[in-house]
Write an enzyme that holds these catalytic residues in place. Sequence first.
Site, mmCIF file in Angstrom:
data_model
loop_
_atom_site.group_PDB
_atom_site.id
_atom_site.type_symbol
_atom_site.label_atom_id
_atom_site.label_comp_id
_atom_site.label_asym_id
_atom_site.label_seq_id
_atom_site.Cartn_x
_atom_site.Cartn_y
_atom_site.Cartn_z
ATOM 1 N N HIS A 128 1.725 1.459 10.213
ATOM 2 C CA HIS A 128 2.072 0.572 9.677
ATOM 3 C C HIS A 128 2.429 0.858 8.168
ATOM 4 C CE1 HIS A 128 -0.920 -2.289 7.671
ATOM 5 N NE2 HIS A 128 -0.412 -0.957 7.330
ATOM 6 N N CYS A 131 0.624 0.267 0.473
ATOM 7 C CA CYS A 131 0.736 -0.016 1.353
ATOM 8 C C CYS A 131 2.189 0.042 2.368
ATOM 9 C CB CYS A 131 0.107 -0.890 2.343
ATOM 10 S SG CYS A 131 -1.524 -1.307 1.532
ATOM 11 N N HIS A 180 1.647 4.714 6.939
ATOM 12 C CA HIS A 180 0.280 5.052 6.839
ATOM 13 C C HIS A 180 -0.510 5.187 7.822
ATOM 14 C CE1 HIS A 180 -0.693 1.899 5.054
ATOM 15 N NE2 HIS A 180 -1.569 1.220 5.712
ATOM 16 N N HIS A 229 -4.106 3.435 10.229
ATOM 17 C CA HIS A 229 -5.670 2.833 10.107
ATOM 18 C C HIS A 229 -6.328 2.892 11.704
ATOM 19 C CE1 HIS A 229 -5.574 1.186 6.464
ATOM 20 N NE2 HIS A 229 -3.934 0.397 7.039
ATOM 21 N N ASP A 286 -2.715 0.393 20.780
ATOM 22 C CA ASP A 286 -3.581 2.329 20.353
ATOM 23 C C ASP A 286 -2.248 3.491 20.407
ATOM 24 O OD1 ASP A 286 -5.566 3.739 20.036
ATOM 25 O OD2 ASP A 286 -5.006 4.448 21.694
ATOM 26 N N HIS A 287 -2.183 4.385 18.942
ATOM 27 C CA HIS A 287 -1.468 5.360 19.153
ATOM 28 C C HIS A 287 -0.150 5.305 18.583
ATOM 29 C CE1 HIS A 287 -4.894 7.329 19.417
ATOM 30 N NE2 HIS A 287 -4.644 8.396 19.120
ATOM 31 N N GLU A 328 -9.687 -3.587 9.177
ATOM 32 C CA GLU A 328 -8.638 -2.662 8.905
ATOM 33 C C GLU A 328 -8.951 -1.821 8.778
ATOM 34 O OE1 GLU A 328 -4.018 -3.722 7.366
ATOM 35 O OE2 GLU A 328 -4.922 -2.908 5.632
#
Lengths: 135, 135, 135, 135, 135, 135
Positions: free
Chosen positions: D15, D34, D40, D42, D80-81, D125
């Site tokens: 994100h 950010c 980047h 998490h 996810d992913h 996060e």
Amino acid sequence: MKTAIYRKEHFNAAHRLFNPSWSDEKNSATFGKCNNPSFHGHNYELIVKLVGEVDPETGYVFDTKVLSDIIKKHILARYDHKNLNLDCEEFKTTNPTAENIAKQIYNTLRSLIDSTLDLKVILYETERNFVEYPA
Amino acid sequence: MKTAIYRKEHFNAAHRLFNPSWSDEKNSATFGKCNNPSFHGHNYELIVKLVGEVDPETGYVFDTKVLSDIIKKHILARYDHKNLNLDCEEFKTTNPTAENIAKQIYNTLRSLIDSTLDLKVILYETERNFVEYPA
Amino acid sequence: MKTAIYRKEHFNAAHRLFNPSWSDEKNSATFGKCNNPSFHGHNYELIVKLVGEVDPETGYVFDTKVLSDIIKKHILARYDHKNLNLDCEEFKTTNPTAENIAKQIYNTLRSLIDSTLDLKVILYETERNFVEYPA
Amino acid sequence: MKTAIYRKEHFNAAHRLFNPSWSDEKNSATFGKCNNPSFHGHNYELIVKLVGEVDPETGYVFDTKVLSDIIKKHILARYDHKNLNLDCEEFKTTNPTAENIAKQIYNTLRSLIDSTLDLKVILYETERNFVEYPA
Amino acid sequence: MKTAIYRKEHFNAAHRLFNPSWSDEKNSATFGKCNNPSFHGHNYELIVKLVGEVDPETGYVFDTKVLSDIIKKHILARYDHKNLNLDCEEFKTTNPTAENIAKQIYNTLRSLIDSTLDLKVILYETERNFVEYPA
Amino acid sequence: MKTAIYRKEHFNAAHRLFNPSWSDEKNSATFGKCNNPSFHGHNYELIVKLVGEVDPETGYVFDTKVLSDIIKKHILARYDHKNLNLDCEEFKTTNPTAENIAKQIYNTLRSLIDSTLDLKVILYETERNFVEYPA
């Protein structure tokens, strides 16, 4: 007998896995969800291990505060809150798997740490997947 | 230099420790609470380590998704939510200590993983007791 | 304003989930792997929370050493290295789900802890499944 | 008194934080690292809490296996992913902060979980930054 | 092939780092915050590793309950809730760095554990700084 | 409905528990090992919770980077690598139990954080002992 010291740091980064010389089909079949062209990301946990003799004057193999500063300056500044594929030269032609990231970190640190100290890099991509270089 | 990859999985199982060739007294004196004939149980955390060369095409030593699938099919399906003493042939005559479970997992995986890769099994019985095979 | 203190302990136990008034088919359909008649087991992590005023003389809401001793004597001695279904009267007719174990622990501790202190029990069956009573 | 159950799952996503109605300068000043336009990522840890009465027949507030399946189908399959900004409609106009992701997950699950059960979402996060909705 | 077993224990202690043969200025420049003359402290996590053959009668390399008792009697009784510099003879002339504490623990345990077993000590000073002796 | 955000930080400190108005015997009987006049120490894990409305422009309840900076400047600078009894005015007359440290941190932060936000402090003295203020 020698002593090992370990220092743990972390960085958050985006990446995707793919081989530019392969077709999209082969990339997708090989790397699955990790091949998403929009990228995904991880909280990487990095552990750096140094092995050497304890200095009798300090009681240290190596000052972990100094080691932390080296990691922050040379590794975290480069990878933290970055897109490994887009922002980092070294992963424009090399697939940013945990194995390849660990090796790249090793190579960077090896030139900065006195050669009398053995060096190892342990990198957690997730709590369940991690790598070590050299093994 | 070679690279190591690690994959962590878990299973929940019941067991008791005892040696069928011993008297109840000797079993109780040796294994204490772990000898309870009604069984007790654990959340086992299993880490499988493979050591080898990084494939330059994939950047992988071994695909951790494939490794996870092998562990699920051959280890978790056999031990998860089972009574190791009652449900598993291999522990009917072998005491299901962490040492013996780790060795059994190693033997099962060794025949399934290419012999060019070194294999090690790390098994946590609790957060405070764990074993590694081979050492 | 009041202060909360928490004390964490752990125990290892075997159990199975089933309702004796149901058919085997219904038990198996409802409880899945957890219904294995041979039992399975867990490393339970138990957190006990007390809420009250800080004693100005000690700086304590309640001495966590004393709380730990109470938990060891009244809870761990009863459940650690036991089969909850076979060894514990209270689970011969009550299904030993995390919900019911937490409530049973609450009821036991409630009678032992001064009623001016609020009490809550948090019980981890696995790292991924846990309960709290009262909510 | 009611009982709470918790189920923990995880997903890995990319994100970036930014407000499309702001200048690049204001975005950079507000969101710092950010705000990296390349993204980047998490390892998000998600905990879902349900509060209700224990069913006397099952001993469950809610079957955690069913809850896990709901989360996998409706939340993990979606995030996810993935790149939250690029791949997810809901974050094309809403900044994917932990606060907003947690609220979105809450809204999705709220419509799927019986209204007699209270629902709360906790989202990590990183190990050091996490949120809870509703508080 | 041999098997390793690990046992984890913990102790809480105060210490300061300094070299009595140095000036205050050099001590402060070298050890920074860790040189505070009033001391600071840590929750030390200690892991003891033994490597040997599995006894075919018990399935144990070494009984972890016995190992835990040895650690409690000879290490925790000596260091837990102590000031390492003031209360422990061995650190009156030796700087209580993690490296030196680990070596001292190794030397103490080495004389108590059968020499057919290899011994290693891993000591966490914090989650981010830890050492291993011998490496 | 409001949202909670949490930020985790840590500090390492020495302390001892005692009540200056009591005899040595009563102090020792009450506080046991924690009463050692030479001090012992801990790795304190501090979690600060803020509850409020999400700002629609930022998607934040409060910027965790700003919160981290406030904690570092006002709490960690005061307690990290310190002896709480000797180096900190506030614990010269108040016993530095986890309860009292948490309340002191709360009072310090309360004056620095906008009053529209609810504040809670969670403090881990060890992994097994922790407190929350206000409860």
